[in-house]
Design a protein around this motif. Sequence first.
Motif, short mmCIF file in Angstrom:
data_model
loop_
_atom_site.label_atom_id
_atom_site.label_comp_id
_atom_site.label_asym_id
_atom_site.label_seq_id
_atom_site.Cartn_x
_atom_site.Cartn_y
_atom_site.Cartn_z
N LYS A 1 -29.09 -35.58 -16.83
CA LYS A 1 -29.51 -34.69 -15.76
C LYS A 1 -30.06 -33.45 -15.97
O LYS A 1 -30.92 -32.84 -15.48
N GLU A 2 -29.31 -32.78 -17.00
CA GLU A 2 -29.70 -31.35 -17.29
C GLU A 2 -30.99 -31.49 -18.26
O GLU A 2 -31.77 -30.61 -18.03
N GLU A 3 -31.11 -32.54 -19.04
CA GLU A 3 -32.43 -32.56 -19.83
C GLU A 3 -33.51 -32.93 -18.90
O GLU A 3 -34.44 -32.21 -19.25
N THR A 4 -33.25 -33.59 -17.85
CA THR A 4 -34.46 -34.04 -17.00
C THR A 4 -34.65 -32.58 -16.22
O THR A 4 -36.00 -32.51 -15.85
N SER A 5 -33.74 -31.84 -15.83
CA SER A 5 -34.04 -30.70 -14.95
C SER A 5 -34.71 -29.69 -16.09
O SER A 5 -35.85 -29.15 -15.54
N GLN A 6 -34.48 -29.62 -17.13
CA GLN A 6 -35.11 -28.57 -18.00
C GLN A 6 -36.58 -29.12 -18.48
O GLN A 6 -37.35 -28.44 -18.49
N THR B 1 -24.55 -36.42 -16.99
CA THR B 1 -24.78 -35.11 -16.52
C THR B 1 -25.50 -34.54 -17.55
O THR B 1 -26.57 -33.74 -17.21
N GLN B 2 -25.59 -35.15 -18.83
CA GLN B 2 -26.30 -34.15 -20.03
C GLN B 2 -27.81 -34.73 -19.56
O GLN B 2 -28.69 -34.04 -19.97
N THR C 1 -43.27 -27.63 -15.05
CA THR C 1 -43.72 -26.77 -13.96
C THR C 1 -44.42 -25.41 -14.59
O THR C 1 -45.63 -24.97 -13.92
N GLN D 1 -38.43 -31.02 -16.12
CA GLN D 1 -39.10 -30.74 -14.89
C GLN D 1 -39.63 -29.17 -14.99
O GLN D 1 -40.81 -29.03 -14.52
N GLY D 2 -38.44 -28.28 -15.43
CA GLY D 2 -38.95 -26.95 -15.46
C GLY D 2 -40.20 -26.53 -16.35
O GLY D 2 -40.89 -25.72 -15.95
N ASN D 3 -40.01 -27.38 -17.54
CA ASN D 3 -40.92 -27.17 -18.46
C ASN D 3 -42.27 -27.70 -18.07
O ASN D 3 -43.45 -27.03 -18.04
#
Length: 236
Positions: free
Chosen positions: A210-215, A207-208, A221, A217-219
């Motif tokens: 995945k959250e770091e990966t999403s963050q 989960t951690q 973008t 990816q947001g950066n």
Amino acid sequence: IIHEILHLSMASQEVLEGWIMLVAVAVLFSVSYWLVSKIDNKRWQEYINKQMRGALSKGNTFTLGLVAFISVYREGFETVLFYKALYLYAGDDGTGGILPGFLAGCLVLALVFYLINTLGMRTPIKWFFGFTSVLLYYMAFTFMGKGIHELQMGEQIPMTSADFLPSLSWLGMYPTWETFIGQAVLFGAFVFALIYTFIIKAELGATQLKEETSQLQGNITQVHDLVEHISHHAKR
């Protein structure tokens, strides 16, 4: 010193033996869980590197030596406590097998050292840690029943009969509710440790990640949009 100089009464010796075994249970179980948590080679290497970096970052040779000393002293304390409990468990009639077992253990340890020193990471550390963890837990489980039984013999803990339970000395099991509850709690703690290490902790890590990966990816973008914006103004 306590046994040879103070000459405690039989009841007091049983109480002392019971508490020594229960302390051994705590140490053996903690080491067993520690081995389970470090059963992966990567985790073991990360643990060693973390300890070394913590000592080296301070630039203190004494701190580095202290880390090594504490590690070795903890192993020595565990070994002494283990053999003390084993000696009490064997009694006067069974102590003759402890020394040959100790020597056999030294030979096995020398073989393990040779394999690790010669083969390095090719040695199956995962299986070695797993086997050692199960062995330590088995001894902790046995000492739990034996320790509570000794305290019952010393009249420190009540003895409530449970006739449906078996009497297995090699497992430290006695037909009493107190020994059954103590060993049941230890068994539950071991199962929880396995579930936490291999399921809950792994899920939390995933989960951690995945959250770091999403963050991340947001950066990426945001950077992409900023570059597009700058490029648009540059063209104008």
